[in-house]
Write a protein that holds these residues in place. Structure first.
Motif, PDB file in Angstrom:
ATOM      1  N   GLY A 192       0.812  -1.215   0.000  1.00 27.56           N
ATOM      2  CA  GLY A 192       0.000   0.000   0.000  1.00 27.56           C
ATOM      3  C   GLY A 192       0.840   1.257   0.000  1.00 27.56           C
ATOM      4  N   ILE A 193       2.059   1.169  -0.533  1.00 31.40           N
ATOM      5  CA  ILE A 193       2.950   2.322  -0.644  1.00 31.40           C
ATOM      6  C   ILE A 193       2.906   2.835  -2.077  1.00 31.40           C
ATOM      7  CG2 ILE A 193       5.399   2.995  -0.665  1.00 31.40           C
ATOM      8  CD1 ILE A 193       5.836   1.372   1.785  1.00 31.40           C
ATOM      9  N   PRO A 194       2.761   4.151  -2.286  1.00 32.82           N
ATOM     10  CA  PRO A 194       2.708   4.706  -3.648  1.00 32.82           C
ATOM     11  C   PRO A 194       3.937   4.327  -4.466  1.00 32.82           C
ATOM     12  CG  PRO A 194       2.129   6.378  -2.031  1.00 32.82           C
ATOM     13  CD  PRO A 194       2.618   5.197  -1.255  1.00 32.82           C
ATOM     14  N   ILE A 195       3.742   4.163  -5.746  1.00 31.53           N
ATOM     15  CA  ILE A 195       4.839   3.757  -6.635  1.00 31.53           C
ATOM     16  C   ILE A 195       5.997   4.749  -6.579  1.00 31.53           C
ATOM     17  CG2 ILE A 195       5.462   3.520  -9.081  1.00 31.53           C
ATOM     18  CD1 ILE A 195       2.810   2.081  -9.501  1.00 31.53           C
ATOM     19  N   ASN A 196       5.683   6.051  -6.464  1.00 24.55           N
ATOM     20  CA  ASN A 196       6.773   7.033  -6.443  1.00 24.55           C
ATOM     21  C   ASN A 196       7.517   7.065  -5.106  1.00 24.55           C
ATOM     22  OD1 ASN A 196       4.873   8.306  -4.867  1.00 24.55           O
ATOM     23  ND2 ASN A 196       4.776  10.172  -6.097  1.00 24.55           N
ATOM     24  N   HIS A 197       7.100   6.206  -4.159  1.00 30.64           N
ATOM     25  CA  HIS A 197       7.835   6.036  -2.905  1.00 30.64           C
ATOM     26  C   HIS A 197       8.684   4.777  -2.926  1.00 30.64           C
ATOM     27  CE1 HIS A 197       5.158   9.162  -1.539  1.00 30.64           C
ATOM     28  NE2 HIS A 197       5.603   9.107  -0.308  1.00 30.64           N
ATOM     29  N   ILE A 198       8.768   4.110  -4.075  1.00 27.24           N
ATOM     30  CA  ILE A 198       9.583   2.904  -4.225  1.00 27.24           C
ATOM     31  C   ILE A 198      10.730   3.220  -5.178  1.00 27.24           C
ATOM     32  CG2 ILE A 198       9.616   0.472  -4.858  1.00 27.24           C
ATOM     33  CD1 ILE A 198       6.656   0.326  -4.227  1.00 27.24           C
ATOM     34  N   LEU A 199      11.968   3.130  -4.676  1.00 24.64           N
ATOM     35  CA  LEU A 199      13.132   3.653  -5.389  1.00 24.64           C
ATOM     36  C   LEU A 199      14.180   2.560  -5.611  1.00 24.64           C
ATOM     37  CD1 LEU A 199      13.354   6.760  -3.059  1.00 24.64           C
ATOM     38  CD2 LEU A 199      12.291   6.707  -5.332  1.00 24.64           C
ATOM     39  N   PRO A 200      14.469   2.215  -6.857  1.00 28.02           N
ATOM     40  CA  PRO A 200      15.461   1.166  -7.145  1.00 28.02           C
ATOM     41  C   PRO A 200      16.888   1.684  -7.000  1.00 28.02           C
ATOM     42  CG  PRO A 200      14.575   2.054  -9.199  1.00 28.02           C
ATOM     43  CD  PRO A 200      13.824   2.737  -8.090  1.00 28.02           C
ATOM     44  N   VAL A 201      17.776   0.844  -6.456  1.00 27.99           N
ATOM     45  CA  VAL A 201      19.186   1.211  -6.308  1.00 27.99           C
ATOM     46  C   VAL A 201      20.067  -0.012  -6.529  1.00 27.99           C
ATOM     47  CG1 VAL A 201      18.809   3.124  -4.697  1.00 27.99           C
ATOM     48  CG2 VAL A 201      19.153   0.818  -3.804  1.00 27.99           C
ATOM     49  N   LYS A 202      21.333   0.277  -6.803  1.00 34.01           N
ATOM     50  CA  LYS A 202      22.353  -0.769  -6.855  1.00 34.01           C
ATOM     51  C   LYS A 202      23.466  -0.340  -5.911  1.00 34.01           C
ATOM     52  CE  LYS A 202      25.956  -2.852  -9.731  1.00 34.01           C
ATOM     53  NZ  LYS A 202      26.562  -2.988 -11.075  1.00 34.01           N
ATOM     54  N   ASN A 203      23.841  -1.209  -4.976  1.00 33.42           N
ATOM     55  CA  ASN A 203      24.914  -0.882  -4.035  1.00 33.42           C
ATOM     56  C   ASN A 203      26.250  -1.407  -4.539  1.00 33.42           C
ATOM     57  OD1 ASN A 203      23.068   0.282  -2.204  1.00 33.42           O
ATOM     58  ND2 ASN A 203      22.650  -1.717  -1.276  1.00 33.42           N
ATOM     59  N   TYR A 204      27.316  -0.871  -3.982  1.00 34.43           N
ATOM     60  CA  TYR A 204      28.642  -1.386  -4.297  1.00 34.43           C
ATOM     61  C   TYR A 204      28.844  -2.717  -3.581  1.00 34.43           C
ATOM     62  CZ  TYR A 204      29.986   3.066  -6.385  1.00 34.43           C
ATOM     63  OH  TYR A 204      30.062   4.163  -7.207  1.00 34.43           O
ATOM     64  N   SER A 205      29.178  -3.751  -4.344  1.00 35.50           N
ATOM     65  CA  SER A 205      29.449  -5.051  -3.743  1.00 35.50           C
ATOM     66  C   SER A 205      30.656  -5.734  -4.390  1.00 35.50           C
ATOM     67  CB  SER A 205      28.224  -5.969  -3.884  1.00 35.50           C
ATOM     68  OG  SER A 205      27.881  -6.130  -5.249  1.00 35.50           O
TER      69      SER A 205
END
Length: 310
Positions: free
Chosen positions: A259-272
């Motif tokens: 139930g979280i708005p789509i614009n509150h979901i943020l994709p990221v890639k971390n350094y690994s």
């Protein structure tokens, strides 16, 4: 018959797997979110983050509380942000790769800006990397207390049986929290490559947390990590994260579940794996951080306006 039902079951599973593999390779004609890339955009984002100030004068800094699945990359995201502003890869936030949560102590993480060339300074936000959701299943009371500002820095969460919540009479229990003790934004860290196997009890706890803190009107955001591992298209080129049909569908699915708005979901890639900075990885991480800080400031603005209404 039993044989027919088993054939049917495996046929469906095979079709679903084929569909999933096909989806992971699907590229949209246009990005579903517009974003700029490269060094110039990275520097612009860094400067905007540097100049942010809390919109409520009583607040000394923007307070972010982060939780999520164990191994989802909570500490790794903090290290990614820290690396950007340090100008080299860091690992100040302890990240683990086993099934146990490394984060057992309630303590703040602040980022020092060493990359602007005007002398080192601490950025206007603080992040609390709380124990993983899998541990919070046993500690819901302590977690809610932390969000609402009742737990003082330095408290070590009890992860051994029998689990007992922090007593109101404890010296590390803050009976009268102020705006500088409470969380202003709650960030859930979720691994994109684990969404399909996320346990029901983990989802239930996340929903329960949302319900428990809803009365505080705290901004709530999801960081979707490991997008490069979940989608080969993105793994080959991080700039295609907003062209990936698979990532888009996962974000839409998770938005419906929580139930979280789509614009509150943020994709990221971390350094690994990398040992040097990458401008595009940095841009994605900074874009997410800036959005989190904007939502955080939105909460503080609401507090400010409520004060004037009284």
């Amino acid at each position: 018959s039993y044989h027919s039902s088993m054939v049917s079951k495996y046929t469906v599973q095979t079709l679903n797997l084929c569909y999933c593999n096909s989806l992971r390779q699907s590229e949209l004609d246009k990005p579903w979110r517009e974003i700029l890339w490269g060094k110039e955009e990275k520097e612009r984002l860094m400067e905007e983050i540097r100049t942010l100030t809390p919109k409520y004068k009583e607040a000394k800094e923007l307070r972010i509380m982060m939780t999520g699945q164990i191994k989802a990359g909570k500490s790794s995201y903090i290290n990614t942000i820290d690396s950007v502003f340090q100008g080299n890869l860091t690992s100040r936030a302890l990240a683990g790769e086993d099934e146990h949560s490394f984060t057992k102590k309630f303590k703040p993480f602040r980022v020092e800006d060493c990359a602007h060339g005007k002398g080192d300074r601490v950025l206007p936000f603080v992040i609390y990397d709380i124990m993983g959701i899998n541990i919070i299943v046993k500690h819901p009371d302590d977690f809610i207390s932390a969000v609402k500002g009742h737990i003082k820095d330095g408290y070590r969460f009890n992860t051994k049986e029998p689990v007992r919540p922090l007593s109101v009479e404890s010296p590390v229990y803050n009976k009268n929290p102020t705006v500088n003790d409470e969380a202003h934004c709650l960030v859930y860290c979720v691994a994109a490559d684990q969404l399909s196997i996320m346990q029901d009890n983990v989802l239930q706890v996340m929903k329960e947390i949302r319900s428990q803190v809803s009365d505080k009107d705290i901004s709530q955001v999801v960081l979707l990590t490991k997008v490069d591992k979940a989608c080969p298209l993105v793994g080959k080129d991080i700039r295609k994260v907003y062209r990936s049909k698979y990532i888009k569908e996962k974000i839409e699915m998770f938005s419906q579940i929580l139930g979280i708005p789509i614009n509150h979901i943020l994709p990221v890639k971390n350094y690994s794996e990398k040992i040097s900075l990458d401008d595009d990885i940095d841009v994605l991480a900074l874009t997410a951080l800036l959005q989190i800080l904007r939502f955080t400031n939105g909460h503080l603005l609401n507090l400010k306006l409520k004060k004037y209404e009284k």
